[in-house]
Design a protein around this motif. Structure first.
Motif, mmCIF file in Angstrom:
data_model
loop_
_atom_site.group_PDB
_atom_site.id
_atom_site.type_symbol
_atom_site.label_atom_id
_atom_site.label_comp_id
_atom_site.label_asym_id
_atom_site.label_seq_id
_atom_site.Cartn_x
_atom_site.Cartn_y
_atom_site.Cartn_z
ATOM 1 N N GLY A 68 7.941 -6.791 5.741
ATOM 2 C CA GLY A 68 9.016 -5.913 6.904
ATOM 3 C C GLY A 68 9.806 -4.875 6.255
ATOM 4 O O GLY A 68 10.411 -4.193 6.995
ATOM 5 N N VAL A 69 10.147 -4.918 5.007
ATOM 6 C CA VAL A 69 10.986 -3.994 4.436
ATOM 7 C C VAL A 69 10.299 -2.990 3.451
ATOM 8 O O VAL A 69 9.728 -3.629 2.479
ATOM 9 C CB VAL A 69 11.943 -4.860 3.599
ATOM 10 N N SER A 70 10.627 -1.652 3.610
ATOM 11 C CA SER A 70 9.821 -0.796 2.937
ATOM 12 C C SER A 70 10.499 -0.499 1.514
ATOM 13 O O SER A 70 11.665 -0.770 1.276
ATOM 14 C CB SER A 70 9.929 0.506 3.616
ATOM 15 N N VAL A 71 9.779 0.431 0.649
ATOM 16 C CA VAL A 71 10.260 0.365 -0.694
ATOM 17 C C VAL A 71 11.798 1.488 -0.342
ATOM 18 O O VAL A 71 12.435 1.371 -1.050
ATOM 19 C CB VAL A 71 9.342 1.208 -1.547
ATOM 20 N N ALA A 72 11.460 2.315 0.798
ATOM 21 C CA ALA A 72 12.535 3.329 0.973
ATOM 22 C C ALA A 72 14.024 2.619 1.393
ATOM 23 O O ALA A 72 15.205 2.906 0.851
ATOM 24 C CB ALA A 72 12.233 4.102 2.015
ATOM 25 N N GLU A 73 13.710 1.505 2.031
ATOM 26 C CA GLU A 73 14.944 0.709 2.580
ATOM 27 C C GLU A 73 15.414 -0.073 1.470
ATOM 28 O O GLU A 73 16.948 -0.044 1.409
ATOM 29 C CB GLU A 73 14.483 -0.169 3.753
ATOM 30 N N ILE A 74 14.737 -0.442 0.559
ATOM 31 C CA ILE A 74 15.344 -1.221 -0.784
ATOM 32 C C ILE A 74 16.097 -0.457 -1.462
ATOM 33 O O ILE A 74 17.287 -0.546 -1.987
ATOM 34 C CB ILE A 74 14.223 -1.796 -1.309
ATOM 35 N N ALA A 75 15.619 0.877 -1.650
ATOM 36 C CA ALA A 75 16.400 1.879 -2.391
ATOM 37 C C ALA A 75 17.630 2.282 -1.944
ATOM 38 O O ALA A 75 18.703 2.417 -2.639
ATOM 39 C CB ALA A 75 15.545 3.206 -2.849
ATOM 40 N N GLU A 76 17.664 2.383 -0.628
ATOM 41 C CA GLU A 76 18.921 2.692 0.308
ATOM 42 C C GLU A 76 19.829 1.632 0.241
ATOM 43 O O GLU A 76 20.880 1.806 -0.267
ATOM 44 C CB GLU A 76 18.369 3.004 1.702
ATOM 45 N N HIS A 77 19.355 0.441 0.085
ATOM 46 C CA HIS A 77 20.428 -0.722 0.094
ATOM 47 C C HIS A 77 21.121 -0.820 -1.366
ATOM 48 O O HIS A 77 22.190 -0.949 -1.747
ATOM 49 C CB HIS A 77 19.646 -2.164 0.344
ATOM 50 N N LEU A 78 20.124 -0.314 -2.507
ATOM 51 C CA LEU A 78 20.674 -0.456 -3.695
ATOM 52 C C LEU A 78 21.466 0.863 -4.050
ATOM 53 O O LEU A 78 22.036 0.999 -5.239
ATOM 54 C CB LEU A 78 19.443 -0.296 -4.808
#
Length: 267
Positions: free
Chosen positions: A96-106
């Motif tokens: 349920g977590v997109s690659v864009a969301e992961i990059a944003e969190h990082l």
């Protein structure tokens, strides 16, 4: 090649165990919040334990995120400095977590961090997994090929758009549980008619295994194969009609609907 795992739950262990059956030549680094659980496992499997998630990142070329979605933000905040320093390929199996969301969190632009999103299933442990893969634009072809090869060691892979991942979760991620449930139901019918549960389970499981292999190897559709088994006026068609009367196909689709809705946060 150094591989790092943040999280040591059932899926992470299934993947690692599967790789070890294939004698994968790689060092595997591991950290989990559940120290008393993962350290004995790491010792048993010859893995290298780390004191923190950031230490995993600093040791690894490929970092596998194998944590629950609810704690992913906390984990990414913890490791973001190490990610910027080490620049590993991030491989996320967090549902349920997109690659864009992961990059944003990082706190990185998508072109600044290589992220491959995957969705394997627990059959990785016996090298029969089905794994979906999706890479952001930053991932190099060489790095993506390595990730794909890692999962082709333990099953089959399918490259998919992110929008289709929820459907894949239903078809392959969660479905092993549904298949186990189906096998158990058949076995209980065997017990009803006098077989021992162990014997009935073995018979049912082998029938499902053989049927799945037949679908994958035959040019016919599953429904055409159904027709091949059904003799006019025979036992199989009687059973199929009873299943349909009980809503078998509708029940299966409703189960998939519920899984997809849950993955998309609609339930």
């Amino acid at each position: 090649m150094n591989l790092g795992f943040i999280g040591a739950g059932n899926m992470a262990r299934a993947i690692i165990n599967g790789w070890q059956t294939k004698e994968l030549d790689a060092e595997i680094y591991l950290h989990s919040a559940h120290k008393t659980s993962y350290e004995p496992y790491a010792k048993e499997k010859g893995l290298k334990t780390c004191e923190t998630n950031s230490e995993v990142v600093l040791q690894a070329d490929y970092v596998f995120l194998a944590v629950k979605p609810i704690i992913l933000g906390e984990v990414l905040t913890e490791i973001k400095a190490a990610v910027k320093r080490q620049k590993p390929v991030i491989v996320s199996m967090v549902t349920g977590v997109s690659v864009a969301e992961i990059a944003e969190h990082l706190e990185l632009a998508e072109n600044e961090v290589e992220i491959v999103r995957i969705m394997p299933n627990v059959n990785a442990e016996i090298a029969e997994a089905m794994t979906a893969l999706h890479a952001n634009q930053a991932v190099t072809p060489a790095h993506f090929e390595i990730v794909q090869q890692l999962f082709e060691l333990i099953g089959k892979t399918e490259i998919m758009a992110e929008r289709d991942f929820s459907t894949f979760v239903a078809l392959a991620g969660s479905s092993p549980a549904y298949v186990y449930f189906f096998i158990d139901a058949m076995a209980r019918a065997g017990v009803k008619y006098g077989l021992k549960k162990e014997q009935a389970t073995k018979i049912a499981a082998q029938a499902v295994l053989g049927s799945a292999k037949k679908v994958l190897s035959d040019e016919k559709t599953p429904m055409q194969l159904v027709d091949d088994v059904c003799s006019p006026g025979g036992t199989t068609i009687a059973g199929l009609l009873a299943l349909e009367e009980a809503g078998f196909m509708t029940a299966v689709v409703k189960g998939m609907d519920a899984t997809i809705n849950k993955d998309q946060g609609k339930a």
